[in-house]
Design a protein around this motif. Structure first.
Motif, mmCIF file in Angstrom:
data_model
loop_
_atom_site.group_PDB
_atom_site.id
_atom_site.type_symbol
_atom_site.label_atom_id
_atom_site.label_comp_id
_atom_site.label_asym_id
_atom_site.label_seq_id
_atom_site.Cartn_x
_atom_site.Cartn_y
_atom_site.Cartn_z
ATOM 1 N N UNK A 176 0.807 -1.209 0.000
ATOM 2 C CA UNK A 176 0.000 0.000 0.000
ATOM 3 C C UNK A 176 0.841 1.260 0.000
ATOM 4 N N UNK A 177 1.945 1.252 0.778
ATOM 5 C CA UNK A 177 2.831 2.416 0.793
ATOM 6 C C UNK A 177 3.479 2.636 -0.568
ATOM 7 N N UNK A 178 3.906 1.537 -1.198
ATOM 8 C CA UNK A 178 4.522 1.652 -2.526
ATOM 9 C C UNK A 178 3.479 2.041 -3.573
ATOM 10 N N UNK A 179 2.264 1.491 -3.445
ATOM 11 C CA UNK A 179 1.209 1.827 -4.406
ATOM 12 C C UNK A 179 0.838 3.303 -4.342
ATOM 13 N N UNK A 180 0.917 3.887 -3.148
ATOM 14 C CA UNK A 180 0.649 5.322 -3.033
ATOM 15 C C UNK A 180 1.666 6.113 -3.843
ATOM 16 N N UNK A 181 2.939 5.726 -3.748
ATOM 17 C CA UNK A 181 3.974 6.398 -4.539
ATOM 18 C C UNK A 181 3.742 6.202 -6.028
ATOM 19 N N UNK A 217 7.759 5.972 2.188
ATOM 20 C CA UNK A 217 7.634 4.610 2.711
ATOM 21 C C UNK A 217 7.345 4.627 4.204
ATOM 22 N N UNK A 218 8.155 5.367 4.969
ATOM 23 C CA UNK A 218 7.968 5.380 6.418
ATOM 24 C C UNK A 218 6.639 6.017 6.813
ATOM 25 N N UNK A 219 6.288 7.134 6.175
ATOM 26 C CA UNK A 219 5.013 7.773 6.495
ATOM 27 C C UNK A 219 3.836 6.911 6.061
ATOM 28 N N UNK A 233 10.804 -3.638 9.708
ATOM 29 C CA UNK A 233 10.983 -4.096 8.330
ATOM 30 C C UNK A 233 10.907 -2.931 7.351
ATOM 31 N N UNK A 234 9.931 -2.035 7.542
ATOM 32 C CA UNK A 234 9.803 -0.884 6.653
ATOM 33 C C UNK A 234 11.013 0.034 6.747
ATOM 34 N N UNK A 235 11.520 0.241 7.976
ATOM 35 C CA UNK A 235 12.701 1.095 8.146
ATOM 36 C C UNK A 235 13.926 0.497 7.469
ATOM 37 N N UNK A 236 14.097 -0.809 7.617
ATOM 38 C CA UNK A 236 15.251 -1.471 6.985
ATOM 39 C C UNK A 236 15.157 -1.355 5.466
ATOM 40 N N UNK A 237 13.975 -1.627 4.921
ATOM 41 C CA UNK A 237 13.811 -1.559 3.466
ATOM 42 C C UNK A 237 14.079 -0.143 2.960
ATOM 43 N N UNK A 238 13.501 0.863 3.640
ATOM 44 C CA UNK A 238 13.679 2.240 3.187
ATOM 45 C C UNK A 238 15.143 2.666 3.267
ATOM 46 N N UNK A 239 15.818 2.324 4.364
ATOM 47 C CA UNK A 239 17.218 2.737 4.520
ATOM 48 C C UNK A 239 18.148 1.991 3.577
#
Length: 455
Positions: free
Chosen positions: A146-151, A412-414, A351-357
């Motif tokens: 969902x976060x990626x789909x928003x982007x 991603x984080x937001x 998991x989201x933080x690791x992926x984004x960083x």
């Protein structure tokens, strides 16, 4: 309300003692037939239930008696009852009982002897998906998607906000580092012959400069989070939003959001200070060994407590922005939503933080080495000198990499935080019904066709 909001289970079977519905639902074969009194005449179209004065004395044994559906043979088991529309079946070209959907592969189960629930249920109907997520409790992959789909869907707005905030923030940081930061005061950190006073001054200057850069970055993060929270909440409903609309919606809450984040940072700093201060005091008094051990234990304990509190309050930001709450109320809402699911929210956030960083590092690190190669001392000189002697070329090239990295990490984080907040409210408060009504989904909720009240 079900544990899985967003759909309703089919209606339950009629209770004992009720007559079957007019559609002719077949009765189970193992249900006993109540006996009628012997002196009561049979009804039209039915066989008499017992011998009477007008019948012959030669009657079949009671155990072999069946309804007069055809010639019977003594000693043969009665034939099965005729198939009819039951709980899981439906007559051809018609519809089943109200609230029970069609039979077969698209219904609640294949026709069985009683056509019913025990013969298999195909599962709930798919949840409505007006936007980036289905309106039901979400899995980990659906939250990240969902976060990626928003982007991907609203890339103009999302990247416009991220790029604007990241560029403005990085310009201020580069100007501060290039014009205000005194490299000469921090060079003592790499000088083995530096005196204690020089090292203390260098550490103080480095700490001050890092604090200023952190505050500047924090302001940019707060603004980006506020705007992207609005975008993600609209994306759930499938409604686009412009940068101007997001700013007008988020502007009244930005100061509160900044106060919330500062309060959480102060709480974290207070916990870490309380955990390390006893060990530092013991070390300063001369007991180096016990003091160092106590300091290490204090850091570990304070880190665990701070992490627990940060996850506990991790949903306060979207609660403050979307519910228009105050700081205290937003923290209370986050505590309520996280209760009982701390480990799940911690794992998804981690998991989201690791992926984004990781994604941001793939972009930032090459720009950093490129900036070092274009600077006067080259990569070798940059590695030997560390952060000392940073020129304008290095700051600008590395700043471009930082901007691109922020364009990825911000959404991603937001987005993950907002979707976690929505997921928890769907699980606990049936928010999916409100979202469906806001999105204009027809026939959704407990009053939708094919559902039974109270399910």
């Amino acid at each position: 309300m079900n544990d899985t909001p967003g759909w309703a289970s089919p209606g339950s079977a009629p209770s004992d003692g009720q007559q079957p519905d007019p559609s002719g639902a077949a009765e189970p074969t193992d249900r006993p037939v109540p006996a009628q009194p012997a002196d009561q005449p049979g009804q039209a179209g039915q066989a008499p239930q017992g011998p009477g004065p007008q019948w012959s004395k030669d009657q079949p044994p009671p155990a072999q008696w069946s309804a007069p559906s055809g010639p019977t043979v003594p000693g043969q088991a009665p034939p099965p009852p005729p198939a009819g529309p039951g709980w899981g079946t439906q007559p051809p070209g018609g519809h089943g009982p109200a609230g029970h959907g069609p039979a077969g592969p698209g219904g609640y189960g294949p026709p069985g002897p009683y056509g019913g629930w025990g013969s298999g249920w195909g599962g709930p109907p798919p949840a409505a998906k007006p936007g980036i997520i289905p309106l039901r409790p979400l899995g980990v992959g659906e939250i990240l998607d969902g976060a990626v789909s928003t982007m991907r869907t609203y890339w103009r707005t999302v990247l416009g906000i991220s790029l604007t905030v990241a560029v403005l923030t990085e310009i201020i940081v580069v100007l501060f580092q290039g014009l205000v930061l005194d490299d000469s005061s921090t060079q003592a950190l790499n000088d083995p012959s530096a005196t204690l006073s020089e090292l203390s001054r260098a550490m103080s200057d480095a700490l001050l400069n890092s604090t200023v850069v952190f505050v500047i970055s924090l302001v940019g993060t707060v603004i980006a989070t506020a705007l992207l929270t609005t975008v993600t909440s609209r994306a759930v409903l499938g409604k686009p939003v412009t940068i101007g609309e997001a700013w007008r919606d988020a502007r009244p809450q930005i100061l509160k959001l900044f106060g919330l984040i500062c309060l959480l940072l102060l709480i974290t700093a207070g916990i870490v200070t309380a955990g390390t201060l006893p060990g530092i005091l013991i070390t300063a008094s001369g007991s180096t060994g016990p003091g160092v051990a106590l300091t290490v234990l204090g850091v570990i304990g304070a880190g665990v407590v701070a992490l627990w509190l940060m996850i506990r309050f991790s949903l306060a930001s979207p609660a403050l922005m979307l519910e228009k709450q105050g700081i205290k109320k937003a923290m209370s809402r986050s505590t309520k939503l996280v209760q009982g699911t701390w480990w799940r929210i911690f794992g998804i956030q981690l998991l989201a933080t690791i992926i984004a960083n990781v994604v941001a590092s793939i972009i930032v690190i090459p720009f950093t080495f490129l900036a070092a190669a274009l600077s006067g001392d080259g990569i070798t000189g940059w590695l030997n000198s560390g952060s000392s002697g940073l020129g304008w070329t290095f700051l600008m090239v590395s700043g471009i990499g930082a901007v691109i990295g922020s364009m990825i990490t911000f959404p991603i984080t937001a987005g993950v935080t907002v979707l976690l907040y929505i997921d928890q409210r769907i699980r606990r408060e049936a928010l999916d019904l409100e979202l469906a009504r806001a999105a204009g989904v027809q026939g959704y909720g407990p009053n939708a066709p094919g559902t039974t009240p109270g399910s």
